[in-house]
Design a protein around this motif. Structure first.
Motif, PDB file in Angstrom:
ATOM      1  N   LYS A 423      77.572  95.297 -40.384  1.00  0.00           N
ATOM      2  CA  LYS A 423      76.712  96.458 -40.219  1.00  0.00           C
ATOM      3  C   LYS A 423      75.286  95.939 -40.065  1.00  0.00           C
ATOM      4  CE  LYS A 423      79.678  99.500 -42.987  1.00  0.00           C
ATOM      5  NZ  LYS A 423      79.734 100.396 -44.169  1.00  0.00           N
ATOM      6  N   ALA A 424      74.790  96.023 -38.829  1.00  0.00           N
ATOM      7  CA  ALA A 424      73.494  95.395 -38.545  1.00  0.00           C
ATOM      8  C   ALA A 424      72.364  95.980 -39.370  1.00  0.00           C
ATOM      9  CB  ALA A 424      73.179  95.547 -37.051  1.00  0.00           C
ATOM     10  N   ASP A 425      72.408  97.303 -39.646  1.00  0.00           N
ATOM     11  CA  ASP A 425      71.324  97.920 -40.384  1.00  0.00           C
ATOM     12  C   ASP A 425      71.406  97.672 -41.878  1.00  0.00           C
ATOM     13  OD1 ASP A 425      73.649  99.344 -40.448  1.00  0.00           O
ATOM     14  OD2 ASP A 425      72.690 101.321 -40.535  1.00  0.00           O
ATOM     15  N   GLU A 426      72.558  97.212 -42.384  1.00  0.00           N
ATOM     16  CA  GLU A 426      72.719  97.008 -43.820  1.00  0.00           C
ATOM     17  C   GLU A 426      72.826  95.523 -44.190  1.00  0.00           C
ATOM     18  OE1 GLU A 426      76.040  99.191 -45.221  1.00  0.00           O
ATOM     19  OE2 GLU A 426      75.319 101.125 -44.441  1.00  0.00           O
ATOM     20  N   ALA A 427      73.028  94.670 -43.242  1.00  0.00           N
ATOM     21  CA  ALA A 427      73.245  93.242 -43.524  1.00  0.00           C
ATOM     22  C   ALA A 427      71.970  92.567 -44.002  1.00  0.00           C
ATOM     23  CB  ALA A 427      73.763  92.528 -42.283  1.00  0.00           C
ATOM     24  N   PRO A 428      72.070  91.693 -45.000  1.00  0.00           N
ATOM     25  CA  PRO A 428      70.900  90.933 -45.447  1.00  0.00           C
ATOM     26  C   PRO A 428      70.523  89.888 -44.397  1.00  0.00           C
ATOM     27  CG  PRO A 428      72.852  90.132 -46.555  1.00  0.00           C
ATOM     28  CD  PRO A 428      73.291  91.327 -45.740  1.00  0.00           C
ATOM     29  N   HIS A 429      69.366  89.292 -44.611  1.00  0.00           N
ATOM     30  CA  HIS A 429      68.959  88.218 -43.707  1.00  0.00           C
ATOM     31  C   HIS A 429      69.970  87.066 -43.807  1.00  0.00           C
ATOM     32  CE1 HIS A 429      66.456  85.481 -41.455  1.00  0.00           C
ATOM     33  NE2 HIS A 429      66.558  84.599 -42.445  1.00  0.00           N
ATOM     34  N   PHE A 430      70.456  86.607 -42.669  1.00  0.00           N
ATOM     35  CA  PHE A 430      71.487  85.557 -42.674  1.00  0.00           C
ATOM     36  C   PHE A 430      70.904  84.203 -43.083  1.00  0.00           C
ATOM     37  CE2 PHE A 430      73.893  82.166 -40.516  1.00  0.00           C
ATOM     38  CZ  PHE A 430      75.139  82.377 -41.097  1.00  0.00           C
ATOM     39  N   ASN A 431      71.593  83.555 -44.047  1.00  0.00           N
ATOM     40  CA  ASN A 431      71.215  82.213 -44.501  1.00  0.00           C
ATOM     41  C   ASN A 431      72.437  81.314 -44.377  1.00  0.00           C
ATOM     42  OD1 ASN A 431      70.788  79.870 -46.244  1.00  0.00           O
ATOM     43  ND2 ASN A 431      68.964  80.947 -46.989  1.00  0.00           N
ATOM     44  N   PRO A 432      72.454  80.358 -43.435  1.00  0.00           N
ATOM     45  CA  PRO A 432      73.673  79.549 -43.204  1.00  0.00           C
ATOM     46  C   PRO A 432      74.102  78.729 -44.433  1.00  0.00           C
ATOM     47  CG  PRO A 432      71.787  78.614 -42.040  1.00  0.00           C
ATOM     48  CD  PRO A 432      71.346  79.964 -42.560  1.00  0.00           C
ATOM     49  N   VAL A 433      73.150  78.275 -45.242  1.00  0.00           N
ATOM     50  CA  VAL A 433      73.513  77.465 -46.426  1.00  0.00           C
ATOM     51  C   VAL A 433      74.228  78.321 -47.447  1.00  0.00           C
ATOM     52  CG1 VAL A 433      72.604  76.077 -48.320  1.00  0.00           C
ATOM     53  CG2 VAL A 433      71.612  75.865 -46.035  1.00  0.00           C
ATOM     54  N   PHE A 434      73.645  79.494 -47.783  1.00  0.00           N
ATOM     55  CA  PHE A 434      74.262  80.331 -48.806  1.00  0.00           C
ATOM     56  C   PHE A 434      75.517  81.026 -48.281  1.00  0.00           C
ATOM     57  CE2 PHE A 434      70.087  79.761 -50.654  1.00  0.00           C
ATOM     58  CZ  PHE A 434      70.389  79.607 -51.999  1.00  0.00           C
TER      59      PHE A 434
END
Length: 487
Positions: A423-434
């Motif tokens: 869900k693009a409007d609800e997704a947190p900022h993407f962090n590849p490490v976490f």
């Protein structure tokens, strides 16, 4: 016996007896007793005369009677069976044509030192002091079974052979010796029996040669020794039996050569020993059986051990000298009984007592690997996984290495191409490490994994990371559980 019936040699001994004087027939001290068959009447004594002398000869007031003869040729059988002899007997450097029969006799002390005999029977005899047979050469059986010797038994440098007999050449079973048994450089061509005997002092067979190829050479089963049992530099051709022996001091096999190819060279199952020393010299030529043996100190050099051992039930408090685990583990791998868990636990405990936890972990790791070989294919497969990942829990740093490697692979992959959010409007900022950590760690959640949906190759990578994370977590928990339960 009348004195008129005696030869000049016998009369000389008869007259010396009441005063305990020594009669020496030897021309010089270097004479070889083996030539005694050719000695003439001037030094020949009839056994019947000696018997009469010992049993009924008169004594002189104020003197201590004793038979002390050197270098005589004794003809006939000296038969003192069940007799009571109150006088010391010394018939040293003498040649006997017939075996002395002393079965059940009660003697003060007897010395046949450096004599040549065709046999000797001291079975069930009672000797108040010592029995001296050092340097004797006996061409027949020596029987002392059931004898009770209040002093010591001395067999130093004696040579015993009994060609043509299958019975023991030296029979010392059920003997009670209240001091020491000494047989340094003793030579026995045939079987030597000590089973069921009890020696209050020590047994010293240093440098002995015991030859009975392919058969029992030294039978010391259920032997009891109050001191040390010394077998240093012995040469044994045949097998040695110490099953059930009780040795309070040291069983010393330093520099010993034990040879019984194709079978056990030393069988010491169920024995109790203060210290067992297997050190120096060539390895045993044959197997070593220490099953159910108990000892305080096990002094074993790895080079001394043979290719075949039996160690199930072996218990020891201290293992010396201190060697790396890599040097000790081959001993356990040579066990003919296969995988013996108790042997690994004993070795682990020995390392822990001296604070060598690294060696203890290596032994436990080797135990798991050996156990793996006994499992069905699926058990072996799972074992290989645990071994490769975290070394069955004994190498936890491997898990960290795997995690860091997978974390790097996942982080780089997802950083190059981020998976689309659910869900693009609800997704947190993407962090590849976490996001990668969310996939790897099955318990901890950073909120990344449920918000994004990888596709294609990234989806397969996520499956691998999740599966690998569970395997790492399971193996680490299993290893920690084993460590905690042992402690």
């Amino acid at each position: 016996m009348e004195i008129n019936d005696l030869t000049p040699a016998e009369l000389r001994v008869w007259q010396a007896f009441p005063r305990g004087e020594v009669v020496d027939f030897r021309p010089d001290a270097t004479e070889d007793t083996a030539t005694g068959a050719a000695w003439g009447p001037e030094r020949t004594l009839r056994a019947s005369v000696l018997k009469a002398l010992l049993v009924s000869a008169p004594q002189e007031d104020g003197e201590i009677a004793a038979l002390r003869v050197l270098g005589a040729r004794v003809t006939g059988g000296l038969n003192l069976t069940h007799g009571v002899v109150e006088h010391p007997i010394r018939l040293a450097y003498s040649y006997f044509t017939d075996p002395p029969e002393l079965y059940g006799a009660q003697l003060r002390r007897i010395s046949l030192r450096a004599s040549v005999l065709p046999g000797l029977d001291l079975g069930s005899a009672r000797v108040d002091q010592w029995v001296q047979l050092s340097d004797c050469r006996v061409r027949g059986r020596v029987n002392m079974g059931g004898a009770h010797i209040s002093g010591s038994l001395r067999l130093d440098r004696a040579e015993l052979t009994a060609p043509g007999t299958s019975k023991p050449v030296l029979q010392l079973n059920q003997v009670v010796i209240e001091e020491d048994l000494r047989g340094r450089r003793l030579r026995v061509h045939g079987e030597m029996v000590l089973n069921g005997s009890n020696v209050s002092g020590s047994v010293n067979l240093d440098g002995a040669h015991l030859k009975n190829p392919g058969r029992l050479a030294l039978d010391a089963m259920t032997l009891g020794v109050g001191g040390d049992f010394l077998l240093r530099r012995v040469d044994v051709d045949g097998w040695t039996g110490l099953r059930g022996a009780r040795i309070a001091g040291r069983l010393d096999l330093s520099y010993a050569r034990l040879s019984n190819p194709g079978d056990m060279a030393l069988r010491a199952a169920s024995c109790t020993v203060g210290e067992l020393w297997l050190r120096r010299g060539e390895p045993l030529d044959g197997g070593l059986n220490l099953r159910r043996a108990q000892m305080d100190v096990l002094f074993v050099e790895p080079e001394k051990l043979p290719d075949r051992v039996r160690l199930d039930g072996l218990g020891y408090t201290t293992l010396t000298p201190h060697e790396p685990a890599e040097r000790r583990l081959p001993m356990l791998e040579r066990d003919v009984d296969g995988y013996v868990p108790h042997a690994y636990e004993q070795l682990t405990a020995a390392y822990r007592r001296i604070g060598d936890d690294h060696a203890a972990r290596l032994v436990q790791l080797a135990k798991q690997r050996r156990h793996r070989t006994t499992l069905p294919w699926y058990g072996r497969l799972w074992g290989h996984v645990q071994d490769a990942t975290v070394g069955y829990g004994f190498r936890p740093m491997r898990a960290l290495g795997w995690l860091l490697s997978l974390l790097a692979v996942g982080s780089v992959t997802f950083a190059v191409h981020a998976p689309p959010p659910l869900k693009a409007d609800e997704a947190p900022h993407f962090n590849p490490v976490f996001y990668t950590l969310d996939l790897l760690l099955p318990v901890i959640s950073f909120g990344q994994e449920p918000a994004f949906a990888p596709q294609g190759g990234q989806q397969w990578l996520s499956y691998v990371l999740v599966l690998t994370g569970w395997i790492l977590a399971t193996t680490v928990i299993a290893g920690v559980t084993r460590t905690v339960s042992r402690q």
